[in-house]
Design a protein around this motif. Structure first.
Motif, PDB file in Angstrom:
ATOM      1  N   SER A 111       0.825  -1.212   0.000  1.00  0.00           N
ATOM      2  CA  SER A 111       0.000   0.000   0.000  1.00  0.00           C
ATOM      3  C   SER A 111       0.854   1.255   0.000  1.00  0.00           C
ATOM      4  CB  SER A 111      -0.938   0.004   1.215  1.00  0.00           C
ATOM      5  OG  SER A 111      -0.229   0.246   2.424  1.00  0.00           O
ATOM      6  N   GLY A 112       2.039   1.171   0.602  1.00  0.00           N
ATOM      7  CA  GLY A 112       2.925   2.326   0.621  1.00  0.00           C
ATOM      8  C   GLY A 112       3.412   2.715  -0.764  1.00  0.00           C
ATOM      9  N   ALA A 113       3.485   1.719  -1.668  1.00  0.00           N
ATOM     10  CA  ALA A 113       3.977   1.999  -3.016  1.00  0.00           C
ATOM     11  C   ALA A 113       2.854   2.209  -4.025  1.00  0.00           C
ATOM     12  CB  ALA A 113       4.874   0.850  -3.489  1.00  0.00           C
ATOM     13  N   LEU A 114       1.695   1.600  -3.788  1.00  0.00           N
ATOM     14  CA  LEU A 114       0.636   1.606  -4.794  1.00  0.00           C
ATOM     15  C   LEU A 114      -0.496   2.592  -4.501  1.00  0.00           C
ATOM     16  CD1 LEU A 114       0.333  -2.241  -5.457  1.00  0.00           C
ATOM     17  CD2 LEU A 114       1.640  -0.544  -6.740  1.00  0.00           C
ATOM     18  N   LEU A 115      -0.746   2.883  -3.228  1.00  0.00           N
ATOM     19  CA  LEU A 115      -1.854   3.783  -2.898  1.00  0.00           C
ATOM     20  C   LEU A 115      -1.353   5.218  -2.766  1.00  0.00           C
ATOM     21  CD1 LEU A 115      -3.884   1.703  -0.272  1.00  0.00           C
ATOM     22  CD2 LEU A 115      -4.216   1.880  -2.741  1.00  0.00           C
ATOM     23  N   PRO A 116      -2.070   6.174  -3.311  1.00  0.00           N
ATOM     24  CA  PRO A 116      -1.623   7.587  -3.250  1.00  0.00           C
ATOM     25  C   PRO A 116      -1.954   8.241  -1.908  1.00  0.00           C
ATOM     26  CG  PRO A 116      -3.675   7.430  -4.476  1.00  0.00           C
ATOM     27  CD  PRO A 116      -3.308   6.015  -4.107  1.00  0.00           C
ATOM     28  N   TRP A 117      -1.277   7.780  -0.864  1.00  0.00           N
ATOM     29  CA  TRP A 117      -1.554   8.312   0.477  1.00  0.00           C
ATOM     30  C   TRP A 117      -1.306   9.822   0.555  1.00  0.00           C
ATOM     31  CZ3 TRP A 117      -4.257   5.054   3.122  1.00  0.00           C
ATOM     32  CH2 TRP A 117      -3.975   3.696   3.130  1.00  0.00           C
ATOM     33  N   LYS A 118      -0.315  10.298  -0.199  1.00  0.00           N
ATOM     34  CA  LYS A 118       0.132  11.690  -0.034  1.00  0.00           C
ATOM     35  C   LYS A 118      -0.921  12.721  -0.459  1.00  0.00           C
ATOM     36  CE  LYS A 118       4.359  10.613   1.309  1.00  0.00           C
ATOM     37  NZ  LYS A 118       4.192   9.154   1.389  1.00  0.00           N
ATOM     38  N   ILE A 119      -1.898  12.304  -1.295  1.00  0.00           N
ATOM     39  CA  ILE A 119      -2.877  13.281  -1.756  1.00  0.00           C
ATOM     40  C   ILE A 119      -3.931  13.574  -0.690  1.00  0.00           C
ATOM     41  CG2 ILE A 119      -2.562  12.545  -4.134  1.00  0.00           C
ATOM     42  CD1 ILE A 119      -5.246  11.105  -3.971  1.00  0.00           C
ATOM     43  N   ILE A 120      -3.985  12.744   0.362  1.00  0.00           N
ATOM     44  CA  ILE A 120      -4.924  12.985   1.461  1.00  0.00           C
ATOM     45  C   ILE A 120      -4.238  13.883   2.480  1.00  0.00           C
ATOM     46  CG2 ILE A 120      -6.333  11.930   3.263  1.00  0.00           C
ATOM     47  CD1 ILE A 120      -6.380   9.378   1.589  1.00  0.00           C
ATOM     48  N   GLN A 121      -4.772  15.063   2.680  1.00  0.00           N
ATOM     49  CA  GLN A 121      -4.161  16.042   3.568  1.00  0.00           C
ATOM     50  C   GLN A 121      -4.684  15.880   4.992  1.00  0.00           C
ATOM     51  OE1 GLN A 121      -1.725  18.157   2.589  1.00  0.00           O
ATOM     52  NE2 GLN A 121      -1.838  17.184   0.553  1.00  0.00           N
ATOM     53  N   LEU A 122      -3.767  15.932   5.940  1.00  0.00           N
ATOM     54  CA  LEU A 122      -4.106  15.879   7.357  1.00  0.00           C
ATOM     55  C   LEU A 122      -3.688  17.185   8.026  1.00  0.00           C
ATOM     56  CD1 LEU A 122      -2.887  12.267   8.287  1.00  0.00           C
ATOM     57  CD2 LEU A 122      -5.235  12.999   7.796  1.00  0.00           C
ATOM     58  N   LEU A 127      -0.131  10.585   5.602  1.00  0.00           N
ATOM     59  CA  LEU A 127      -0.427   9.162   5.596  1.00  0.00           C
ATOM     60  C   LEU A 127       0.676   8.394   4.884  1.00  0.00           C
ATOM     61  CD1 LEU A 127      -4.252   9.200   4.753  1.00  0.00           C
ATOM     62  CD2 LEU A 127      -3.172   8.972   6.991  1.00  0.00           C
ATOM     63  N   ALA A 128       0.922   7.188   5.350  1.00  0.00           N
ATOM     64  CA  ALA A 128       1.919   6.305   4.742  1.00  0.00           C
ATOM     65  C   ALA A 128       1.546   4.876   5.097  1.00  0.00           C
ATOM     66  CB  ALA A 128       3.325   6.647   5.235  1.00  0.00           C
ATOM     67  N   ALA A 129       2.308   3.930   4.599  1.00  0.00           N
ATOM     68  CA  ALA A 129       2.040   2.522   4.911  1.00  0.00           C
ATOM     69  C   ALA A 129       2.082   2.302   6.423  1.00  0.00           C
ATOM     70  CB  ALA A 129       3.080   1.639   4.228  1.00  0.00           C
ATOM     71  N   PRO A 130       1.196   1.472   6.968  1.00  0.00           N
ATOM     72  CA  PRO A 130       1.221   1.211   8.412  1.00  0.00           C
ATOM     73  C   PRO A 130       2.569   0.719   8.917  1.00  0.00           C
ATOM     74  CG  PRO A 130      -0.792   0.335   7.454  1.00  0.00           C
ATOM     75  CD  PRO A 130       0.079   0.781   6.309  1.00  0.00           C
ATOM     76  N   THR A 131       3.244  -0.093   8.105  1.00  0.00           N
ATOM     77  CA  THR A 131       4.543  -0.635   8.512  1.00  0.00           C
ATOM     78  C   THR A 131       5.662   0.386   8.382  1.00  0.00           C
ATOM     79  OG1 THR A 131       4.583  -1.621   6.293  1.00  0.00           O
ATOM     80  CG2 THR A 131       4.064  -3.068   8.127  1.00  0.00           C
ATOM     81  N   ASN A 132       5.336   1.594   7.906  1.00  0.00           N
ATOM     82  CA  ASN A 132       6.306   2.684   7.870  1.00  0.00           C
ATOM     83  C   ASN A 132       6.402   3.389   9.217  1.00  0.00           C
ATOM     84  OD1 ASN A 132       8.172   4.429   6.686  1.00  0.00           O
ATOM     85  ND2 ASN A 132       6.601   5.855   6.003  1.00  0.00           N
ATOM     86  N   ASP A 133       5.606   2.939  10.184  1.00  0.00           N
ATOM     87  CA  ASP A 133       5.605   3.507  11.529  1.00  0.00           C
ATOM     88  C   ASP A 133       6.137   2.464  12.512  1.00  0.00           C
ATOM     89  OD1 ASP A 133       4.449   4.216  14.268  1.00  0.00           O
ATOM     90  OD2 ASP A 133       3.863   5.992  13.106  1.00  0.00           O
ATOM     91  N   ILE A 134       7.083   2.849  13.329  1.00  0.00           N
ATOM     92  CA  ILE A 134       7.725   1.912  14.256  1.00  0.00           C
ATOM     93  C   ILE A 134       6.733   1.339  15.259  1.00  0.00           C
ATOM     94  CG2 ILE A 134       8.388   3.742  15.865  1.00  0.00           C
ATOM     95  CD1 ILE A 134      10.415   0.569  15.028  1.00  0.00           C
ATOM     96  N   ASN A 135       5.664   2.103  15.566  1.00  0.00           N
ATOM     97  CA  ASN A 135       4.661   1.599  16.513  1.00  0.00           C
ATOM     98  C   ASN A 135       3.978   0.344  15.974  1.00  0.00           C
ATOM     99  OD1 ASN A 135       4.506   3.906  18.625  1.00  0.00           O
ATOM    100  ND2 ASN A 135       4.381   4.962  16.670  1.00  0.00           N
ATOM    101  N   THR A 136       3.707   0.321  14.666  1.00  0.00           N
ATOM    102  CA  THR A 136       3.059  -0.845  14.065  1.00  0.00           C
ATOM    103  C   THR A 136       3.968  -2.059  14.093  1.00  0.00           C
ATOM    104  OG1 THR A 136       1.825   0.615  12.583  1.00  0.00           O
ATOM    105  CG2 THR A 136       1.906  -1.715  12.001  1.00  0.00           C
ATOM    106  N   THR A 137       5.209  -1.889  13.689  1.00  0.00           N
ATOM    107  CA  THR A 137       6.126  -3.035  13.636  1.00  0.00           C
ATOM    108  C   THR A 137       6.438  -3.566  15.030  1.00  0.00           C
ATOM    109  OG1 THR A 137       8.063  -1.576  13.600  1.00  0.00           O
ATOM    110  CG2 THR A 137       7.136  -2.227  11.480  1.00  0.00           C
ATOM    111  N   VAL A 138       6.542  -2.673  16.019  1.00  0.00           N
ATOM    112  CA  VAL A 138       6.772  -3.128  17.396  1.00  0.00           C
ATOM    113  C   VAL A 138       5.553  -3.906  17.904  1.00  0.00           C
ATOM    114  CG1 VAL A 138       7.012  -2.355  19.788  1.00  0.00           C
ATOM    115  CG2 VAL A 138       8.455  -1.363  18.008  1.00  0.00           C
TER     116      VAL A 138
END
Length: 247
Positions: A111-122, A127-138
């Motif tokens: 999802s980090g490579a295929l979904l356009p997370w960056k176009i959604i503004q917060l 937004l990025a792939a869940p596994t791009n966050d250390i909290n998820t992998t831990v």
């Protein structure tokens, strides 16, 4: 009083270090807890993709599978083979756990490579792939630790802890340290690879936006799948080790 002040200062320093953050984050305040909102959003999207795909694939099951049903049955057989190879004859109860880990990490990475997370503004962060966050992998690594402790205790009871003094009690500290390093290695390996892959793509897109990043993106998809397989294989190996005994 001086001794007390001296002992408190290092604790303040540790608390300050624990509050250090990299980048900006979008938080949700739930009760007294502060939660990374962007990680939950992307995780829910990944879970929805998995549940939706499975529901569509098996809504009209056939004796001779075709299309989506064939694909999901192939994935299930693959996960069964991995579980049986690493765990042994007692693999069946652990197929759902290993399969959930593999599929969630695989879809999260892609999802980090295929979904356009960056176009959604917060309001803060992005937004990025869940596994791009250390909290998820831990969290995934800690779930794996709970799983292999549960496997060992369920089969052997308190006798499971006897592995820490085998083959000699002298190795007790090393054997204990080994169980602490397993979740650390699982979490940092996955997080580091996914973060590095996304950073490389972002840098190349900013420097050479047309042709060069495309092969790197395909390579990233390949390595993302490999990382999901490595995590699932190691999780199954740790569970198998707990069931069989210390190696």
């Amino acid at each position: 009083m001086n001794v007390l002040s001296y002992s408190i200062n290092p604790l303040k320093g540790l608390y300050a270090i624990s509050g250090v953050e990299v980048g900006q984050h979008f938080y949700w305040q739930i009760g007294g807890f502060q939660i990374h909102g962007q990680v939950l959003i992307t995780s829910w999207v990944v879970i929805a993709i998995l549940l939706g795909s499975a529901a569509i694939a098996v809504r009209s099951p056939q004796t001779i599978p075709t299309g989506g049903q064939f694909f999901f049955e192939y994935v299930l057989e693959f996960i069964r083979d991995v579980s049986k190879t690493q765990i042994g004859e007692e693999y069946r109860p652990w197929v759902p756990f290993i399969g959930t880990m593999f599929l969630f990490i695989f879809v999260s990475n892609w999802s980090g490579a295929l979904l356009p997370w960056k176009i959604i503004q917060l309001p803060h962060g992005e937004l990025a792939a869940p596994t791009n966050d250390i909290n998820t992998t831990v969290a995934l690594a800690l779930l794996t630790s709970v799983a292999y402790f549960y496997a060992g205790l369920t089969k052997k009871g308190l006798g499971y802890f006897g592995k820490y003094i085998q083959p000699t009690p002298i190795l007790l500290p090393i054997n204990i340290l080994e169980d602490f390093t397993k979740p650390l290695s699982l979490s940092f390996r996955l997080f580091g690879n996914i973060l590095a892959d996304e950073l490389v793509v972002v840098v190349l897109v900013s420097l050479v936006p047309l042709v060069v990043p495309i092969p790197v993106m395909f390579l990233g998809l390949f390595t993302s799948g490999i990382q999901a397989l490595i995590f699932a294989t190691l999780a199954a190996a740790y569970i198998g080790e707990s069931l069989e005994g210390h190696h």
